[in-house]
Design a protein around this motif. Structure first.
Motif, short mmCIF file in Angstrom:
data_model
loop_
_atom_site.label_atom_id
_atom_site.label_comp_id
_atom_site.label_asym_id
_atom_site.label_seq_id
_atom_site.Cartn_x
_atom_site.Cartn_y
_atom_site.Cartn_z
N ALA A 241 -3.21 3.23 -4.05
CA ALA A 241 -1.64 2.93 -4.14
C ALA A 241 -1.51 1.87 -3.19
CB ALA A 241 -0.95 4.36 -4.01
N GLY A 242 -1.80 2.04 -1.78
CA GLY A 242 -1.61 1.00 -0.88
C GLY A 242 -2.22 -0.30 -1.18
N THR A 243 -3.28 -0.60 -1.82
CA THR A 243 -4.04 -1.77 -2.24
C THR A 243 -3.30 -2.32 -3.32
OG1 THR A 243 -6.16 -0.83 -1.31
CG2 THR A 243 -6.14 -2.87 -2.92
N GLU A 244 -2.74 -1.52 -4.28
CA GLU A 244 -1.95 -1.95 -5.26
C GLU A 244 -0.59 -2.61 -4.82
OE1 GLU A 244 0.08 -0.03 -9.49
OE2 GLU A 244 -1.34 1.08 -8.50
N LEU A 245 -0.01 -1.86 -3.60
CA LEU A 245 1.49 -2.06 -3.29
C LEU A 245 1.52 -3.36 -2.57
CD1 LEU A 245 4.35 -1.29 -2.94
CD2 LEU A 245 3.43 -0.04 -0.97
N VAL A 246 0.28 -3.68 -1.59
CA VAL A 246 0.45 -4.68 -0.60
C VAL A 246 0.84 -6.32 -1.10
CG1 VAL A 246 -1.16 -6.01 0.72
CG2 VAL A 246 -1.11 -3.69 1.04
N PRO A 247 0.15 -6.63 -2.26
CA PRO A 247 0.39 -7.90 -2.64
C PRO A 247 2.26 -8.23 -3.03
CG PRO A 247 -1.37 -7.12 -4.00
CD PRO A 247 -0.76 -5.88 -3.18
#
Length: 266
Positions: A241-247
């Motif tokens: 979820a964090g990797t998906e959110l960062v951009p």
């Protein structure tokens, strides 16, 4: 593997936060590609309250006098509408106060502002006296995210944390944000006493701004943050979820807040 993902997420976040403005054509592309921009679903829910986040910068030589005047007179302001909390910034700002007010809706806020303008005691005893002390005033009108609620801390004596994120114009970040915040709040609470009190999205002021209000049980809770981060990154679903959110994150700001004596949240 976990450390590599942590470094990747951190590096992506740093890269994203270096630029807070859209590149030429990026906003227009968002409109065409996504067709899903604010307003959030929460805004159209009639039973949701309006929250106003106010930030005042005070002249250094007047800060003590400002706090004393506020302590003596804020009860007059609180007769007009509900005060969620009133804090002075300990970290992330100097000679600064932050306060959050609750209203039924925008019309209710307008009625309160009109009543204050006509209140001679408020004007003479407080407002006219603090005006020369103010360097800058900012406000943001917010609603709670649809999956969040306004809570109060279970105890007093805490260090509050206001985390602000500037997000992209499209709303594709809504679900990963929810998963990150809800999952992180559960894992952090296992390491040190902390409570998530509310998650808000701006409607006026800096747009597509998300604010989180946290209660931490003293400064020792802040010292345990690194251990809490390690716990969070032990969970593959949070890493995903964090990797998906960062951009979608364009900028971040974090403030540590201490409650003023008259604040409902202590």
């Amino acid at each position: 593997m976990q450390r590599s993902l942590l470094r990747l997420t951190t590096s992506l976040l740093v890269q994203q936060t270096k630029t807070s403005a859209f590149k030429k054509g990026q906003l227009a592309s968002s409109f065409v590609a996504n067709r899903k921009l604010s307003t959030t679903p929460a805004v159209h829910d009639g039973d949701r309250k309006l929250y106003e986040l106010r930030t005042y910068s005070i002249r250094p030589d007047c800060f003590g006098d400002f706090l004393k005047l506020s302590d003596d007179n804020m009860h007059m302001r609180m007769e007009h509408s509900k005060l969620i909390g009133y804090w002075r910034t300990e970290l992330g700002g100097i000679n600064e106060v932050v306060h959050i007010w609750e209203y039924d809706n925008f019309s209710h806020r307008a009625t309160v502002r009109q009543a204050l303008a006509k209140d001679p005691e408020w004007a003479s005893k407080y407002f006219s006296k603090i005006l020369p002390m103010l360097v800058k005033q900012e406000n943001v009108a917010m609603h709670l995210m649809p999956w969040s609620e306004q809570k109060v801390p279970s105890k007093a004596g805490g260090v509050y944390e206001l985390r602000s994120y500037l997000m992209t114009a499209d709303q594709q970040w809504q679900d990963p944000l929810r998963r990150v915040i809800q999952g992180a709040s559960t894992e952090k609470a296992k390491v040190f006493p902390c409570e998530l009190l509310g998650v808000y999205q701006s409607e006026f002021g800096e747009y597509n701004k998300v604010c989180q209000l946290w209660f931490n049980d003293g400064f020792q809770a802040l010292d345990a943050r690194e251990e809490a981060k390690k716990k969070v990154f032990e969970h593959p679903e949070l890493i995903a979820a964090g990797t998906e959110l960062v951009p979608f994150v364009q900028g971040m700001e974090i403030k540590a807040l201490l409650p003023c004596s008259f604040s409902p949240m202590q």
